[in-house]
Design a protein around this motif. Structure first.
Motif, short mmCIF file in Angstrom:
data_model
loop_
_atom_site.label_atom_id
_atom_site.label_comp_id
_atom_site.label_asym_id
_atom_site.label_seq_id
_atom_site.Cartn_x
_atom_site.Cartn_y
_atom_site.Cartn_z
N HIS A 145 -40.63 -34.31 -24.51
CA HIS A 145 -41.72 -33.43 -24.96
C HIS A 145 -42.86 -33.42 -23.95
O HIS A 145 -43.42 -32.36 -23.64
N GLU A 187 -46.29 -23.47 -32.57
CA GLU A 187 -44.89 -23.80 -32.87
C GLU A 187 -44.37 -24.83 -31.89
O GLU A 187 -43.60 -25.75 -32.27
N ASP A 188 -44.75 -24.72 -30.62
CA ASP A 188 -44.34 -25.72 -29.62
C ASP A 188 -44.90 -27.09 -29.99
O ASP A 188 -44.19 -28.10 -29.94
N ARG A 227 -43.21 -28.82 -32.80
CA ARG A 227 -41.97 -29.49 -32.41
C ARG A 227 -42.26 -30.86 -31.78
O ARG A 227 -41.51 -31.81 -31.99
N GLU A 231 -42.96 -33.17 -34.70
CA GLU A 231 -42.09 -32.75 -35.81
C GLU A 231 -41.81 -33.86 -36.82
O GLU A 231 -41.33 -33.58 -37.92
#
Length: 240
Positions: free
Chosen positions: A44, A57-58, A61, A64
């Motif tokens: 990441h 949204e990135d 993740r 998450e």
């Protein structure tokens, strides 16, 4: 969902803040220890270093696993991006006397007292070194943002005036970038009251504020590592 964004530099009480925030219900709290205990997270941060983590949204993740807060590098390096991605989250800038921060961050970044990896080390420790070696591109980027384009992880960051100026520059940038009603400038020596008031939660009754991972405990943890003993890690780990 991210509710608390740490904008402080490493060695500003971030391990204490992780413990405090989790005690207040903002759990789990992301911290460098998450990278050290979850090697897959390195991917990441390498993507973030390459500019591939941009949208909410990135970031969802990246976090998450349900993280509600973050402190310490690597996450706190992206305080500005996180503040934009999670506009409802509050921001905490942990601070300390920059002249006292100087020897602490110098010990961390220069690798002072850090044992070199060897085949004689237990597998768990060698895996830790492998994980942190993979993080080098991200760590180098973070260090250069503070100390200039020629700095690399493992090198001394320079004289005290340069280090203090870097600390003050970072603090002022955060203060000027985040609205005052969204930002808490916090020294962990202040204890529960200002933190709880800012977050709108009750002060834990009869509990002292956690004060963890000071410079001496880090030195002791490195000494144990030299002997192949992982006790004290990850709380005694570099970067707290």
């Amino acid at each position: 969902m991210m509710k608390v964004i740490g904008a402080g530099l490493p060695r500003t009480g971030t391990t204490s803040m992780k413990a405090a925030l989790e005690r207040l219900g903002f759990t789990p709290c992301y911290h460098m220890v998450e990278v050290m205990t979850h090697p897959g997270h390195v991917d990441h941060w390498l993507e973030a270093t390459a500019g591939k983590v941009r949208t909410r949204e990135d970031w969802d993740r990246v976090f998450e696993d349900g993280y509600q807060a973050e402190v310490d590098w690597p996450a706190s390096f992206y305080w500005r991006e996180l503040a934009d991605a999670y506009p409802e989250a509050k921001v905490i800038l942990t601070v300390r006397d920059p002249h006292k921060w100087d020897p602490s961050i110098r010990m961390l970044l220069s690798g002072e007292n850090r044992p070199a990896p060897s085949d004689e080390m237990p597998e768990q420790i060698r895996q830790l070194f492998t994980t942190m070696q993979r993080m080098r591109p991200a760590l180098d980027q973070m260090g250069r943002s503070l100390f200039g384009p020629d700095w690399t992880f493992g090198n001394d960051p320079g004289d005290e005036d340069l280090v203090v100026a870097a600390f003050n520059r970072h603090s002022e940038t955060v203060k000027q970038s985040i609205p005052a009603d969204r930002l808490l400038v916090f020294d962990v020596r202040e204890g529960w009251e200002p933190l709880c008031a800012f977050l709108g939660v009750d002060v834990p009754a009869g509990e002292p504020f956690p004060h963890l991972n000071d410079a001496e405990s880090m030195r002791q943890a490195f000494e144990r590592m030299k002997a192949g003993d992982m006790s004290g890690f990850p709380l005694g780990r570099p970067g707290g």
